[in-house]
Design an enzyme around this catalytic site. Structure first.
Site, mmCIF file in Angstrom:
data_model
loop_
_atom_site.group_PDB
_atom_site.id
_atom_site.type_symbol
_atom_site.label_atom_id
_atom_site.label_comp_id
_atom_site.label_asym_id
_atom_site.label_seq_id
_atom_site.Cartn_x
_atom_site.Cartn_y
_atom_site.Cartn_z
ATOM 1 N N GLY A 259 -33.587 -29.818 64.556
ATOM 2 C CA GLY A 259 -34.175 -30.716 65.553
ATOM 3 C C GLY A 259 -35.359 -30.102 66.280
ATOM 4 O O GLY A 259 -36.418 -30.716 66.383
ATOM 5 N N ALA A 260 -35.156 -28.886 66.791
ATOM 6 C CA ALA A 260 -36.204 -28.262 67.584
ATOM 7 C C ALA A 260 -35.847 -26.812 67.821
ATOM 8 O O ALA A 260 -34.728 -26.384 67.505
ATOM 9 C CB ALA A 260 -36.345 -28.972 68.930
ATOM 10 N N GLU A 262 -36.399 -23.427 70.666
ATOM 11 C CA GLU A 262 -36.732 -23.103 72.058
ATOM 12 C C GLU A 262 -37.619 -21.882 72.237
ATOM 13 O O GLU A 262 -37.539 -21.209 73.273
ATOM 14 C CB GLU A 262 -35.423 -22.883 72.833
ATOM 15 C CG GLU A 262 -34.640 -21.591 72.467
ATOM 16 C CD GLU A 262 -33.534 -21.777 71.438
ATOM 17 O OE1 GLU A 262 -33.591 -22.746 70.661
ATOM 18 O OE2 GLU A 262 -32.608 -20.945 71.420
ATOM 19 N N GLU A 296 -33.949 -27.953 74.792
ATOM 20 C CA GLU A 296 -34.836 -26.815 74.496
ATOM 21 C C GLU A 296 -35.410 -26.245 75.789
ATOM 22 O O GLU A 296 -35.537 -25.036 75.940
ATOM 23 C CB GLU A 296 -35.956 -27.219 73.534
ATOM 24 C CG GLU A 296 -35.503 -27.867 72.235
ATOM 25 C CD GLU A 296 -34.413 -27.128 71.490
ATOM 26 O OE1 GLU A 296 -34.306 -25.899 71.616
ATOM 27 O OE2 GLU A 296 -33.630 -27.803 70.770
ATOM 28 N N HIS A 299 -32.940 -24.021 77.557
ATOM 29 C CA HIS A 299 -32.784 -22.705 76.934
ATOM 30 C C HIS A 299 -33.657 -21.652 77.626
ATOM 31 O O HIS A 299 -33.398 -20.456 77.483
ATOM 32 C CB HIS A 299 -33.184 -22.759 75.461
ATOM 33 C CG HIS A 299 -32.050 -23.039 74.515
ATOM 34 N ND1 HIS A 299 -30.834 -22.416 74.579
ATOM 35 C CD2 HIS A 299 -31.970 -23.859 73.431
ATOM 36 C CE1 HIS A 299 -30.048 -22.843 73.597
ATOM 37 N NE2 HIS A 299 -30.713 -23.726 72.889
HETATM 38 N N1 B3K Z 1 -31.741 -22.624 68.633
HETATM 39 C C1 B3K Z 1 -32.230 -23.606 67.708
HETATM 40 C C2 B3K Z 1 -31.470 -23.644 66.420
HETATM 41 C C3 B3K Z 1 -31.850 -22.587 65.471
HETATM 42 C C4 B3K Z 1 -31.162 -22.798 64.149
HETATM 43 C C5 B3K Z 1 -31.416 -21.688 63.204
HETATM 44 N N2 B3K Z 1 -30.846 -21.941 61.905
HETATM 45 C C6 B3K Z 1 -32.279 -24.963 68.303
HETATM 46 C C7 B3K Z 1 -31.374 -25.204 69.437
HETATM 47 O O1 B3K Z 1 -30.173 -25.092 69.361
HETATM 48 O O2 B3K Z 1 -31.856 -25.475 70.489
HETATM 49 ZN ZN ZN Z 2 -29.843 -24.897 71.442
#
Ligand code: B3K
Ligand code: ZN
Length: 859
Positions: A259-260, A262, A296, A299
């Site tokens: 999806g996105a 951070e 995001e 985060h």
């Molecule tokens: N932290 C990222 C996800 C990363 C996935 C890597 N395979 C997006 C999120 O959870 O905000």
């Molecule tokens: Zn996340």
């Protein structure tokens, strides 16, 4: 490229083996010379030994090493498959500077991890371990450092915009003062335009906000920008967290595995979760954009300022950040509706995972490929655990604990133990048993029995709970967990007999007594789904009807209706009976109750999904037949439509939203209920109203709801062509076109429809969104996917094998379509096994997919 060498057994990494990195990284300087096939990356890294001399191990993959030196003295080093070791003997025992130059090939990077090209644009994805595909580095989250990044444009002139994390310094460098792990590094370069705004933090600092998109998409960023500003304010008021750089940027890209992401100060988004206009995005899209922008952004504190010590602690940032985005969306919209939606998701994804071969604790203890652990359990169950903690200690103590967490751990890489400790310290509560939620996999089953003893002047009611968590891979025996159950007791007329309370289960078997009650109560247990459990109680239909009509807790009111629907459907499935009138009347009553929020009514009227029913049957040790489930569910839909016919038309009209489209929750709720009415009406009028709505719609929500209704009754051919003619130039809308045709195809047509669409000129299978819209949609049509011929399995496996050679992450994730295989009959199990074994036996299969398919098969 597929590795021609024989597969090596991938090695598992264990939580218990954690050791700190022997060097502190004081500063990272990076310089990029961009070129599609040969990008040069120069790194200058300041290392400070933490203790006695030790080797310097740097991670690196798919890199060409051009040169390396320590304090300007060239080194002659040979890379191995995963990096390089500089022996202790060649290192000084004081701080030193490592410099290296490597060459990488972004245009050949189809895995979309590291630095890659997406439609002429350079972009990065480093979490979890992609930074090692950019340069040699200790690529682990507990190594945190400030970064300075300089980017030299591609000489072709196609990259006028050059972005990285932090603040621009004015001389072409990006300076990020906050120490960060490499997984938060980002770089973007391309022909982009920015939609700009600004935000003043509560302490009065101005932050420039920029959303970067392709020229032509500027008009579709307003909602994302608004959601961003609301998120920034919300984090200040609800968690006391302020933004910490002069600029916050978001970039929308088309090819993205999830999806996105951070990245510090430079979030990268799948364009699907940024771009929206009334004509092209649905209410659901708007809601997702709001939630993901918030996620995001949040985060920045939960993940970036305080990060994870190692990847086993992933839920420390993900569970917490999901919980925060859920709270935010509830505050922005409706808590009741948001909670119901979240629980539906939790059951559909996490309970399903917990019940199958991929079950693992919220904090796993080993992995082969960490990308396989970005799961519903880590995210959604991780969020549930935090919700339970808040329920147990109360909102004020929760806030106090969070404040302590930010104070104590800012700038650190932490563990779940650190997180739990702040709440113990802030409240004086022992959370030892509670912490089992992080270690034990599986969804606890709680069985309730009750006793009533009537006495003059007031009776005594006793609730007895027995909890048990089923065995999961690698975990046979489980200890009792702390289960907070928000509980009310209802009179038969719906009155609340006691003030709501939280019953805290801690033992395997436990009773609670309520005295002086005027009548035998109907219990309303686990209100708001205060614990993520499967609750079983032999309650009567009459009790459920009373709760469906009166429960003051909206979640449990919804839940009572859901249980009624499931019971009716399962009875219809087993004995061919018809839907009882009392049930249909109850649905009718809720549908027409104008005191209720339309969004709630839409949810209460929706029948359980086919997969939800399959899972419920499996929980009761029955073997689901996906085709029979589909047919029966459709029969019930028709019965509901017939029963409610007189009110559907007025309801459909009453829920029309006048004026131009706005995405806010109230209008969206009305459209949701209107869409439910339209779907039912379509069972009666052959699609007449849906056709009219399709033709007249001025927004995607209504156009798509009409299109879905038509597909649902098998009348979608003309709309399919018209939709294509209207939208073939819009990638995101075309994803919907692909997806709906497959997911709503009749069982016998789903596989051929999916196959035909994979042959369509617009089927760009290298684009993860399009792949998911087409193949993922097949898995979302259970009766089609599980066609007894096994054709669905074969088609799906063919495409997984093909995609794996290019994009292991998305392939591995999609292999979870098979995780429920043990639910089904012998024929289906045999056919799935054949496909899983065929995938597993593919030469050069990625480590990601090897791990997933292996785990699915082993169970
Ligand atoms: N932290 C990222 C996800 C990363 C996935 C890597 N395979 C997006 C999120 O959870 O905000
Ligand atoms: Zn996340």
């Amino acid at each position: 490229m597929r590795d021609a060498s024989p597969q090596q057994t991938p090695q598992a990494i264990h939580l218990r083996d954690y050791t700190p990195f022997p060097f502190h990284v004081a500063h990272v300087g990076l310089t990029f010379w961009l070129a599609p096939q040969a990008t040069r990356v120069r790194s200058e890294i300041r290392f400070e030994p933490k203790g006695p001399k030790s080797d310097l191990r740097l991670d690196g993959e798919a890199l060409k090493l051009v040169s390396a030196a320590i304090d300007d003295v060239p080194l002659d080093l040979a890379l191995d498959d995963t990096g390089v070791t500089v022996p202790a003997a060649s290192l000084p025992d004081r701080p030193f500077t490592w410099t290296a130059e490597v060459e990488i090939n972004p245009s050949e990077n189809t895995a979309l991890e590291g630095l890659y090209m997406s439609k002429g644009m350079y972009c990065t994805q480093c979490e979890a371990e992609g930074f090692r595909k950019i340069t040699l580095y200790p690529d682990r989250p507990d190594v945190m450092a400030p970064f300075d990044v300089t980017i030299h444009a591609d000489p072709s002139g196609s990259t006028p915009v050059l972005l990285s994390n932090g603040n621009p310094t004015g001389d072409g460098t990006w300076h990020d003062p906050w120490p960060k792990p490499a997984y938060l590094f980002a770089l973007v370069a391309g022909e982009l335009v920015a939609v700009e705004d600004s935000f003043t933090t509560r302490s009065g600092r101005d932050v420039a906000l920029k959303i970067w998109v392709r020229p032509g998409d500027e008009g579709k960023c307003a909602y994302a920008m608004d959601a961003l500003k609301r998120s920034m304010r919300w984090d200040e008021t609800e968690y006391g967290r302020e933004y910490d750089l002069d600029i916050f940027q978001i970039v929308a890209v088309d090819d993205f595995n999830m999806g996105a992401m951070e990245n510090k100060g430079l979030n990268i988004f799948n364009s699907k979760y940024v771009l929206a206009s009334p004509e092209t995005a649905t209410d659901r899209d708007y809601e997702l954009i709001e939630g993901i922008i918030a996620h995001e952004y949040f985060h920045n504190w939960t993940g970036n300022r305080i990060t994870c010590r190692d990847w086993f602690q992933l839920c420390l940032k993900e569970g917490l950040t999901v919980f925060r985005d859920q709270q935010f969306s509830g505050d922005m919209r409706s808590h009741a509706v948001k909670r119901i939606e979240d629980v539906l998701q939790l059951r559909a994804r996490q309970f399903r995972e917990d019940a199958g071969p991929l079950a693992h604790p919220v904090r796993p203890e080993s992995y082969i490929e960490i990308n396989n652990f970005y799961t519903a359990t880590v995210y959604e169950k991780g969020a549930e655990v935090i919700g339970m903690l808040r329920t147990l200690i109360g909102p004020e103590a929760y806030r106090k604990g969070c404040d302590l967490y930010f104070d104590r751990h800012d700038g650190q890489a932490c563990t779940i133990e650190d997180w739990i400790k702040v709440f113990e310290d802030a409240t004086g509560t022992d959370l030892n048993q509670f912490a089992l939620w992080y270690r034990q996999a599986g969804t606890p089953r709680v069985d309730v029995s009750e006793a009533w003893s009537a006495k003059e002047g007031g009776g005594t009611y006793t609730l007895t709970f027995r909890q048990e968590t089923p065995r999961t891979p690698g975990q046979a025996d489980k200890d009792p967990q702390v289960i907070p159950l928000r509980t009310g007791l209802l009179a038969r007329d719906g009155r609340e007999l006691i003030p709501e309370q939280v019953l805290e289960l801690t033992e395997r078997t436990q009773s609670f007594r309520f005295t002086d009650l005027p009548e035998r109560p109907i219990p309303s247990l686990n209100r708001g789904f205060s614990a993520p459990i499967v609750l079983t109680r032999a309650d009567s239909t009459e009790d459920r009807l009373i709760r469906f009509a009166h429960d003051s807790d909206p979640f449990n009111r919804f839940e009572a209706g859901r249980t009624l629907s499931k019971t009716v459907l399962i009875k219809m499935l087993t004995d061919g009976s018809e839907a009882p009138a009392a049930y249909l009347d109850a649905l009718h009553a809720v549908a027409t109750d104008d005191t209720l929020d339309p969004a709630f009514r839409a949810l209460a009227l929706a029948l359980p999904s086919e997969d939800d029913l399959a899972q419920t049957l499996a929980e009761g040790d029955q073997t689901p037949d996906p085709v029979a489930i589909h047919t029966t569910r459709r029969a019930l839909l028709r019965a509901v439509a017939a029963h409610m016919e007189p009110v559907l038309d007025p309801l459909y009209d009453a829920m029309a939203v006048p004026g131009p489209y706005t995405p806010e929750a109230q209008a969206a709720g009305k459209r949701a209920l209107r869409s439910t009415a339209l779907r039912l009406l379509s069972e009666r009028d052959g699609g007449a109203r849906a056709k009219a709505q399709f033709a007249a719609a001025d927004n995607m929500t209504e156009q798509l709801s009409a299109f879905s209704s038509l597909l649902g009754i098998g009348q979608g051919a003309a709309a399919t062509d018209a939709f294509y003619a209207q939208w073939s130039a819009d990638r995101l809308v075309m994803d919907k076109w692909f997806s709906l045709q497959v997911s709503l195809a009749a069982p016998e047509d789903a596989v051929t429809t999916c196959k035909r669409l994979t042959e369509h000129a617009d089927f760009d299978w290298k684009n993860p969104n399009r792949f998911r819209s087409t193949l993922g949609a097949l898995a979302m049509n259970p009766a089609g996917f599980h066609d007894p011929s096994g054709d669905g399995y074969t088609l799906f496996a063919d495409w997984l094998i093909r995609l794996d050679a290019l994009n292991p992450q998305t392939t591995a994730r999609m292999s979870t379509a098979f995780e429920t295989w043990r639910r089904y009959d012998e024929n289906r199990q045999t056919r799935i096994r054949i496909e899983l074994e065929r995938i597993a036996g593919t030469p050069g299969l990625s480590r990601d997919t090897t791990e997933m398919v292996g785990r699915i098969l082993r169970a």
